[in-house]
Motif scaffolding. Structure first.
Motif, PDB file in Angstrom:
ATOM      1  N   THR A 160       3.088 -10.118  17.004  1.00  0.00           N
ATOM      2  CA  THR A 160       4.144  -9.131  17.487  1.00  0.00           C
ATOM      3  C   THR A 160       3.558  -7.792  16.745  1.00  0.00           C
ATOM      4  O   THR A 160       3.118  -7.550  15.571  1.00  0.00           O
ATOM      5  CB  THR A 160       5.543  -9.397  17.020  1.00  0.00           C
ATOM      6  N   TRP A 161       4.462  -6.487  17.205  1.00  0.00           N
ATOM      7  CA  TRP A 161       3.992  -5.405  16.496  1.00  0.00           C
ATOM      8  C   TRP A 161       5.188  -5.228  15.419  1.00  0.00           C
ATOM      9  O   TRP A 161       6.069  -5.895  15.267  1.00  0.00           O
ATOM     10  CB  TRP A 161       4.123  -4.115  17.453  1.00  0.00           C
ATOM     11  N   TYR A 172      -0.419   1.857  12.410  1.00  0.00           N
ATOM     12  CA  TYR A 172       0.482   1.001  11.582  1.00  0.00           C
ATOM     13  C   TYR A 172       1.386   0.024  12.446  1.00  0.00           C
ATOM     14  O   TYR A 172       1.683  -1.057  12.158  1.00  0.00           O
ATOM     15  CB  TYR A 172       1.415   1.911  10.833  1.00  0.00           C
ATOM     16  N   THR A 173       1.791   0.554  13.674  1.00  0.00           N
ATOM     17  CA  THR A 173       2.634  -0.217  14.531  1.00  0.00           C
ATOM     18  C   THR A 173       1.704  -1.542  14.924  1.00  0.00           C
ATOM     19  O   THR A 173       2.527  -2.502  15.127  1.00  0.00           O
ATOM     20  CB  THR A 173       3.072   0.757  15.757  1.00  0.00           C
ATOM     21  N   LEU A 174       0.456  -1.359  15.377  1.00  0.00           N
ATOM     22  CA  LEU A 174      -0.306  -2.456  15.960  1.00  0.00           C
ATOM     23  C   LEU A 174      -0.852  -3.329  14.962  1.00  0.00           C
ATOM     24  O   LEU A 174      -1.338  -4.564  15.066  1.00  0.00           O
ATOM     25  CB  LEU A 174      -1.387  -1.877  17.022  1.00  0.00           C
ATOM     26  N   LEU A 189       0.238  -7.214  14.899  1.00  0.00           N
ATOM     27  CA  LEU A 189      -0.277  -7.888  15.975  1.00  0.00           C
ATOM     28  C   LEU A 189      -1.010  -9.116  15.770  1.00  0.00           C
ATOM     29  O   LEU A 189      -0.631 -10.100  15.963  1.00  0.00           O
ATOM     30  CB  LEU A 189      -0.627  -6.936  16.859  1.00  0.00           C
ATOM     31  N   ILE A 223       8.077  -6.462  10.748  1.00  0.00           N
ATOM     32  CA  ILE A 223       7.563  -6.816  12.004  1.00  0.00           C
ATOM     33  C   ILE A 223       8.881  -6.920  13.072  1.00  0.00           C
ATOM     34  O   ILE A 223       9.938  -7.050  12.659  1.00  0.00           O
ATOM     35  CB  ILE A 223       6.933  -8.335  12.161  1.00  0.00           C
ATOM     36  N   VAL A 280       0.412   4.862  15.205  1.00  0.00           N
ATOM     37  CA  VAL A 280       0.118   3.779  16.220  1.00  0.00           C
ATOM     38  C   VAL A 280      -0.808   2.735  15.591  1.00  0.00           C
ATOM     39  O   VAL A 280      -0.457   1.625  15.746  1.00  0.00           O
ATOM     40  CB  VAL A 280      -0.916   4.541  17.377  1.00  0.00           C
TER      41      VAL A 280
END
Length: 278
Positions: free
Chosen positions: A217-218, A207-209, A212, A225, A205
């Protein structure tokens, strides 16, 4: 147990495992830059097509060795031993751990390649039957996101099945690393998958965010990206922002290494108490 181990040894992990993690982040930065120069600038060129694969292989080798070295020094702490990075550089156990890690990554990417091949065949078949509907489906902004999520889960599952115990096995036993890890997971697959998901989930989570605040963007760490329905390599930012971006990822990598190795050590002690403190 993994989070407890990481928090209890946070300062030591940050110091001892920092050099290999720094090496991994430098390799990541170099690969991102070369990926843009050799491939993304003009993906149709023969140069980009033929140079990308060996560059990627070298990148994986460097990151794999740095990861193995960081995991080894953390595991030594978990076993109650102290070893310098210099001594571990020449340790057969570390090199065997690196070889096992690289092989597992190769298998994981092999599954991803086969999965992509199947997806391409399905898309081609669907396009021949209903081209308009296929174009609309692929234009959906979630198409690339779902594809990335499935491949990520696939790679994590391969690593959990083949390599969850490779770090403690390598540092405690020193031989037959993949075989022993496979044997330890056998009969304990679902608990191991649950443990691996529990320790990796928060970092996935994070790493995904992480992209931003830098790109709006995630994505996934500094590597990609989400843009126009696909995961792409991010553009380079100004030097200060790039430094901050990679510093944040480095902190996450250090924490992740401590937690994952700590969880593997705890599970290894439960399944192989005779080897836990050799």
């Amino acid at each position: 147990e993994g989070f407890r181990f990481a928090f209890a040894n946070a300062g030591w992990i940050a110091g001892a495992a920092f050099p290999p993690v720094l090496g991994s982040e430098l390799a990541n930065f170099a690969y991102t830059a070369s990926d843009q120069n050799l491939w993304l600038a003009d993906p149709g060129t023969e140069l980009g097509r033929w140079i990308w694969l060996p560059v990627f292989a070298v990148f994986l080798a460097v990151v794999g060795f740095c990861s193995a070295l960081a995991a080894a020094v953390i595991a030594e702490r978990g076993f109650g031993r102290t070893a310098s990075l210099v001594s571990l550089l020449w340790s057969r156990r570390v090199w065997r751990l690196f070889a096992a890690t690289y092989l597992i990554w190769g298998v994981a990417y092999g599954f991803v390649f086969l999965f992509q091949l199947v997806i391409d065949l399905v898309i081609e078949a669907a396009f021949s039957v209903a081209p308009d509907a296929t174009i609309v489906a692929m234009a959906n902004p979630w198409f690339g996101a779902v594809h990335w999520f499935v491949t990520t889960i696939m790679m994590m599952a391969v690593y959990a099945r083949m390599g969850f115990f490779i770090v403690p096995v390598a540092m405690a036993e020193g031989s037959q690393i993949l075989r022993r890890s496979w044997q330890l997971v056998h009969g304990n697959l679902w608990p191991v998958l649950a443990i691996f998901a529990a320790v990796e989930g928060p970092f996935l989570v994070a790493y995904t965010l992480m992209p931003l605040p830098f790109y709006g963007t995630w994505g996934f760490g500094t590597e990609s990206i989400f843009q126009n329905g696909a995961m792409i390599s991010p553009p380079l930012l100004d030097p200060v922002t790039e430094f901050v971006k990679y510093a944040i990822e480095g902190i996450l990598v250090l924490a992740e290494a401590g937690v994952v190795v700590g969880a593997a050590l705890a599970a290894y002690r439960a399944l192989s108490p005779a080897h836990a403190f050799d």
